[in-house]
Design a protein around this motif. Sequence first.
Motif, mmCIF file in Angstrom:
data_model
loop_
_atom_site.group_PDB
_atom_site.id
_atom_site.type_symbol
_atom_site.label_atom_id
_atom_site.label_comp_id
_atom_site.label_asym_id
_atom_site.label_seq_id
_atom_site.Cartn_x
_atom_site.Cartn_y
_atom_site.Cartn_z
ATOM 1 N N PHE A 18 -37.637 109.329 107.012
ATOM 2 C CA PHE A 18 -37.317 107.906 106.963
ATOM 3 C C PHE A 18 -36.241 107.724 105.910
ATOM 4 O O PHE A 18 -36.439 108.137 104.760
ATOM 5 C CB PHE A 18 -38.542 107.070 106.557
ATOM 6 C CG PHE A 18 -39.643 107.046 107.579
ATOM 7 C CD1 PHE A 18 -39.480 106.360 108.782
ATOM 8 C CD2 PHE A 18 -40.844 107.695 107.345
ATOM 9 C CE1 PHE A 18 -40.502 106.327 109.717
ATOM 10 C CE2 PHE A 18 -41.872 107.661 108.266
ATOM 11 C CZ PHE A 18 -41.698 106.976 109.463
ATOM 12 N N LYS A 21 -35.525 110.542 103.681
ATOM 13 C CA LYS A 21 -36.631 111.227 102.994
ATOM 14 C C LYS A 21 -37.530 111.901 104.045
ATOM 15 O O LYS A 21 -38.054 111.241 104.951
ATOM 16 C CB LYS A 21 -37.439 110.201 102.188
ATOM 17 C CG LYS A 21 -38.537 110.843 101.378
ATOM 18 C CD LYS A 21 -39.419 109.783 100.732
ATOM 19 C CE LYS A 21 -40.738 110.403 100.306
ATOM 20 N NZ LYS A 21 -41.852 109.494 100.302
ATOM 21 N N VAL A 23 -40.646 113.196 105.541
ATOM 22 C CA VAL A 23 -42.082 112.946 105.347
ATOM 23 C C VAL A 23 -42.915 114.077 105.969
ATOM 24 O O VAL A 23 -43.941 114.487 105.428
ATOM 25 C CB VAL A 23 -42.462 111.579 105.975
ATOM 26 C CG1 VAL A 23 -43.959 111.334 105.901
ATOM 27 C CG2 VAL A 23 -41.719 110.452 105.278
ATOM 28 N N LYS A 42 -52.761 112.656 99.910
ATOM 29 C CA LYS A 42 -52.836 111.435 99.102
ATOM 30 C C LYS A 42 -52.058 110.292 99.754
ATOM 31 O O LYS A 42 -51.417 110.496 100.797
ATOM 32 C CB LYS A 42 -52.368 111.715 97.677
ATOM 33 C CG LYS A 42 -50.962 112.137 97.515
ATOM 34 C CD LYS A 42 -50.751 112.446 96.037
ATOM 35 C CE LYS A 42 -49.308 112.830 95.801
ATOM 36 N NZ LYS A 42 -49.070 113.219 94.419
ATOM 37 N N ASN A 43 -52.132 109.115 99.150
ATOM 38 C CA ASN A 43 -51.433 107.954 99.710
ATOM 39 C C ASN A 43 -49.962 108.275 99.912
ATOM 40 O O ASN A 43 -49.318 108.804 99.015
ATOM 41 C CB ASN A 43 -51.533 106.747 98.772
ATOM 42 C CG ASN A 43 -52.930 106.176 98.766
ATOM 43 O OD1 ASN A 43 -53.634 106.266 99.756
ATOM 44 N ND2 ASN A 43 -53.333 105.614 97.646
ATOM 45 N N GLY A 44 -49.466 107.941 101.095
ATOM 46 C CA GLY A 44 -48.046 108.146 101.364
ATOM 47 C C GLY A 44 -47.695 109.578 101.755
ATOM 48 O O GLY A 44 -46.525 109.915 101.912
ATOM 49 N N GLY A 46 -48.086 111.003 104.565
ATOM 50 C CA GLY A 46 -47.535 111.083 105.925
ATOM 51 C C GLY A 46 -48.590 111.210 107.009
ATOM 52 O O GLY A 46 -48.274 111.527 108.160
ATOM 53 N N LYS A 47 -49.842 110.895 106.684
ATOM 54 C CA LYS A 47 -50.929 111.059 107.658
ATOM 55 C C LYS A 47 -50.737 110.125 108.857
ATOM 56 O O LYS A 47 -50.796 110.552 110.001
ATOM 57 C CB LYS A 47 -52.292 110.784 106.994
ATOM 58 C CG LYS A 47 -52.573 111.674 105.792
ATOM 59 C CD LYS A 47 -53.914 111.384 105.156
ATOM 60 C CE LYS A 47 -54.034 110.039 104.476
ATOM 61 N NZ LYS A 47 -53.147 109.846 103.308
ATOM 62 N N THR A 48 -50.496 108.830 108.535
ATOM 63 C CA THR A 48 -50.332 107.861 109.628
ATOM 64 C C THR A 48 -49.092 108.208 110.448
ATOM 65 O O THR A 48 -49.111 108.143 111.682
ATOM 66 C CB THR A 48 -50.227 106.426 109.056
ATOM 67 O OG1 THR A 48 -51.397 106.189 108.267
ATOM 68 C CG2 THR A 48 -50.135 105.385 110.149
ATOM 69 N N THR A 49 -48.033 108.613 109.759
ATOM 70 C CA THR A 49 -46.803 108.981 110.466
ATOM 71 C C THR A 49 -47.087 110.114 111.453
ATOM 72 O O THR A 49 -46.698 110.039 112.631
ATOM 73 C CB THR A 49 -45.725 109.431 109.444
ATOM 74 O OG1 THR A 49 -45.502 108.351 108.538
ATOM 75 C CG2 THR A 49 -44.438 109.829 110.115
ATOM 76 N N HIS A 194 -59.787 109.733 103.155
ATOM 77 C CA HIS A 194 -59.652 109.971 101.719
ATOM 78 C C HIS A 194 -60.967 110.502 101.149
ATOM 79 O O HIS A 194 -61.059 110.804 99.970
ATOM 80 C CB HIS A 194 -59.385 108.641 100.987
ATOM 81 C CG HIS A 194 -57.985 108.168 101.105
ATOM 82 N ND1 HIS A 194 -57.628 107.049 101.797
ATOM 83 C CD2 HIS A 194 -56.846 108.677 100.609
ATOM 84 C CE1 HIS A 194 -56.325 106.878 101.716
ATOM 85 N NE2 HIS A 194 -55.824 107.860 101.004
HETATM 86 N N1 ATP Z 1 -41.412 102.766 109.398
HETATM 87 C C1 ATP Z 1 -41.164 103.286 108.202
HETATM 88 N N2 ATP Z 1 -39.984 103.096 107.592
HETATM 89 C C2 ATP Z 1 -39.699 103.637 106.388
HETATM 90 N N3 ATP Z 1 -40.576 104.413 105.688
HETATM 91 C C3 ATP Z 1 -41.777 104.638 106.252
HETATM 92 C C4 ATP Z 1 -42.146 104.095 107.522
HETATM 93 N N4 ATP Z 1 -43.397 104.505 107.820
HETATM 94 C C5 ATP Z 1 -43.810 105.257 106.779
HETATM 95 N N5 ATP Z 1 -42.837 105.337 105.843
HETATM 96 C C6 ATP Z 1 -42.915 106.100 104.583
HETATM 97 O O1 ATP Z 1 -43.347 107.411 104.903
HETATM 98 C C7 ATP Z 1 -44.256 107.892 103.916
HETATM 99 C C8 ATP Z 1 -45.569 108.295 104.591
HETATM 100 O O2 ATP Z 1 -46.252 107.111 105.011
HETATM 101 P P1 ATP Z 1 -47.628 107.162 105.799
HETATM 102 O O3 ATP Z 1 -48.046 105.762 106.052
HETATM 103 O O4 ATP Z 1 -47.484 108.059 106.962
HETATM 104 O O5 ATP Z 1 -48.575 107.859 104.718
HETATM 105 P P2 ATP Z 1 -50.159 107.971 104.687
HETATM 106 O O6 ATP Z 1 -50.487 109.371 104.288
HETATM 107 O O7 ATP Z 1 -50.733 107.489 105.979
HETATM 108 O O8 ATP Z 1 -50.526 106.976 103.525
HETATM 109 P P3 ATP Z 1 -51.871 106.106 103.273
HETATM 110 O O9 ATP Z 1 -52.949 107.083 102.957
HETATM 111 O O10 ATP Z 1 -51.510 105.266 102.097
HETATM 112 O O11 ATP Z 1 -52.132 105.311 104.512
HETATM 113 C C9 ATP Z 1 -44.400 106.784 102.885
HETATM 114 O O12 ATP Z 1 -43.501 107.064 101.835
HETATM 115 C C10 ATP Z 1 -43.978 105.542 103.644
HETATM 116 O O13 ATP Z 1 -43.431 104.581 102.770
#
Ligand code: ATP
Length: 307
Positions: A18, A21, A23, A42-44, A46-49, A194
């Motif tokens: 993104f 950066k 991910v 941890k938070n951020g 990239g799990k949801t991605t 988590h």
């Molecule tokens: N659509 C987007 N545009 C820009 N950056 C994004 C987008 N989606 C996710 N990110 C960035 O990608 C990184 C991973 O985000 P993601 O939501 O996948 O993490 P996560 O592990 O699911 O976090 P959490 O546990 O907090 O839900 C983060 O830095 C987030 O800000």
Amino acid sequence: MKLHEEPVLIANGITKSFKGKCVIKNASFSIKKNSIVGLVGKNGAGKTTLMRILIGFLKADSGSVCIDGVVRKNNTKTSGIGYLTDVPVFYEYMTCFEYLSMCAGLLGIENSRIGSEVDRFLKLVNLENSKDKKIKGYSRGMKQRLGIAQCLIGDPKLIICDEPMSALDPIGREEVADIFNNIKQDTSILLSTHIMSDVEKLCDEVIILKDGNLTKIESLDEVEKFSNKSKILEIDFTGCKKDIIDNFELIIKNKKITYERIYKKFRINNLSDQIIADICGIFCNANAMLMFPRSINIIDKEIDEFF
Ligand SMILES: Nc1ncnc2c1ncn2[C@@H]1O[C@H](COP(=O)(O)OP(=O)(O)OP(=O)(O)O)[C@@H](O)[C@H]1O
């Protein structure tokens, strides 16, 4: 249970950035049939991605996903996978039966089969006795179970659940864990979490995301060791005499157990079966030494502390 070896999902070389950066970096892994796989980081991290890419909601920059033997084109949505978001949203003015019937209809299940299919899913998630209540009166745990029923419609080979237990109390978490253990006979489950104790209780394998890199733990023994690393044994001697506490400290030093002492509390990291056996041994003799701590607890580290 012996895992079926044929993968239900194979991800190959998934990369996603993104705004420059990265991910997810070149992630490759598979998910076996009849398995529950934890996705942690941890938070951020990239799990949801990653989950959104697997389901086909988000386009990867490169890489491929193969579901049940069929390679999916990069930007198409996937049949054969159910997805549960972290905060599922429903039409709350409907009853749960009405809502699931609507979903079943939208997914193309024939009208004549909808009632029996919905009843089958309601039974799987223990909501059959509440099926005629409006969803707005449901507890958080009931809504989560409804979300699981929704993603089971159509009998997908895999369901992907984003933090399915985080918002639940311990009883709600137990209920969801039981459901997952029951449905894994037919449906593999990838769940992000988590909560390391949920990983230990439920998961056959674990995927760890850190700094964009993915590693996978593939045996139950390794999952247990990994989960133990996330725990701290905390022994609190508040109210006890100093010489008793010093004596305890001497014993664990002699046993070469690594610990941190904060006044009258001891914190022991990186638990192993041996350490737990040693500590149990010490307290079996507590009576003779008048060594009675106020409390002994195993606590989960904060996820950020762990990673
Ligand atoms: N659509 C987007 N545009 C820009 N950056 C994004 C987008 N989606 C996710 N990110 C960035 O990608 C990184 C991973 O985000 P993601 O939501 O996948 O993490 P996560 O592990 O699911 O976090 P959490 O546990 O907090 O839900 C983060 O830095 C987030 O800000």
